[in-house]
Scaffold this active site. Sequence first.
Site, PDB file in Angstrom:
ATOM      1  N   GLU A 193       0.876  -1.174   0.000  1.00  0.00           N
ATOM      2  CA  GLU A 193       0.000   0.000   0.000  1.00  0.00           C
ATOM      3  C   GLU A 193       0.907   1.215   0.000  1.00  0.00           C
ATOM      4  O   GLU A 193       1.656   1.440   0.941  1.00  0.00           O
ATOM      5  CB  GLU A 193      -0.893  -0.002   1.235  1.00  0.00           C
ATOM      6  CG  GLU A 193      -2.120   0.860   1.089  1.00  0.00           C
ATOM      7  CD  GLU A 193      -3.030   0.366  -0.020  1.00  0.00           C
ATOM      8  OE1 GLU A 193      -3.128   1.056  -1.052  1.00  0.00           O
ATOM      9  OE2 GLU A 193      -3.629  -0.716   0.132  1.00  0.00           O
ATOM     10  N   CYS A 245      -2.237   8.302   3.939  1.00  0.00           N
ATOM     11  CA  CYS A 245      -2.132   7.916   2.533  1.00  0.00           C
ATOM     12  C   CYS A 245      -3.416   8.247   1.786  1.00  0.00           C
ATOM     13  O   CYS A 245      -3.399   8.496   0.582  1.00  0.00           O
ATOM     14  CB  CYS A 245      -1.795   6.427   2.407  1.00  0.00           C
ATOM     15  SG  CYS A 245      -3.016   5.330   3.146  1.00  0.00           S
TER      16      CYS A 245
END
Length: 354
Positions: free
Chosen positions: A44, A78
């Site tokens: 990720e 993120c």
Amino acid sequence: LHKEYRRQRQMCIRDRSTDVARLIEASLAGRRTADGRIAPLMAETGGQNAMIVDSSALTEQVVGDVVASAFDSAGQRCSALRILCVQEEAADRTLAMLRGALDELAIGRTDRLSSDIGPVITDEARRTIEAHVQAMRDKGYAVSRQTLPPEAEHGTFVAPTIVEIDDIAALKREVFGPVLHVVRYRRADLAPLIEAINATGYGLTFGLHTRIDETIETVLGRIAVGNVYVNRNVIGAVVGVQPFGGRGLSGTGPKAGGPLYLRRLLAAQPEPAFRGKAPARLSDYANWLVQIGQAAAADKVRAQAEETLLGYSTELPGPVGERNVYDIHPRGRVLLLAETEEGLAVQMGAAFAT
């Protein structure tokens, strides 16, 4: 390799998390599990996360969601909002309210309940963000910032910032901090705007604020991201309700908290609890293989068609007033490297099936 990984890991602070994923991928490329499988990697990474707001959206709701998405955790998520795209008819009032909301944010130590925004992770991160803001100023873009209070002068604090830009392409990388870039767009240019967002290569989170069903259908059908949020903020995905994961440069593998996640972690992978619907072209392709004398390959392609997950869609349970839909989308373009004609035929079948 360990030293190089540590060096690259430090680069994550400056948003080089994609580089770290590539480094790990390269180190795993030559390895195999005990049964000969490629070692699995689920990464990720970063995102150039955008939100589109049209003129039908409720401005008060938009501002609340934008402030939470862009400035919570000092923008160090993120999933945080980096690019706000506002239809030109609504841009002035939206920006006016955003600037007003910016002035109300309290910056300070995060052990105080009165603080809304704390420091960024390191002084290096602070310098990187400040250099970006200055570079935007030098290019002539309008910059709005809150003045740091006295108690924030001696830490790694960054004032929440709004930068008006004229083109998404002006951003070359993600800025991992409390900096929001705003782009105005015309209604007639909605399709090119979506393409510009997709062209960044990242595909983690995306937001849409509109009260027009046709716009929702159009945008969601074209945007290439892992998590799409309509009329809410773009942070704080709930595991099991909003499985989280990116596309493109933003991640690999199944979404965390989704129905395929556990399988990816197991050496012996059980059958998934659901199936999709194979595209018609997969059946046509298998029939064509039979016609050219590759019946064995055709059988393998039909088996792939029975195992496909494409097209699967289900509504997951969630809070009252929300609709949480999990869809299986195509993987996108892949490279086929076959050593035999039959191998190429089977690989093409796998590409059609995924």
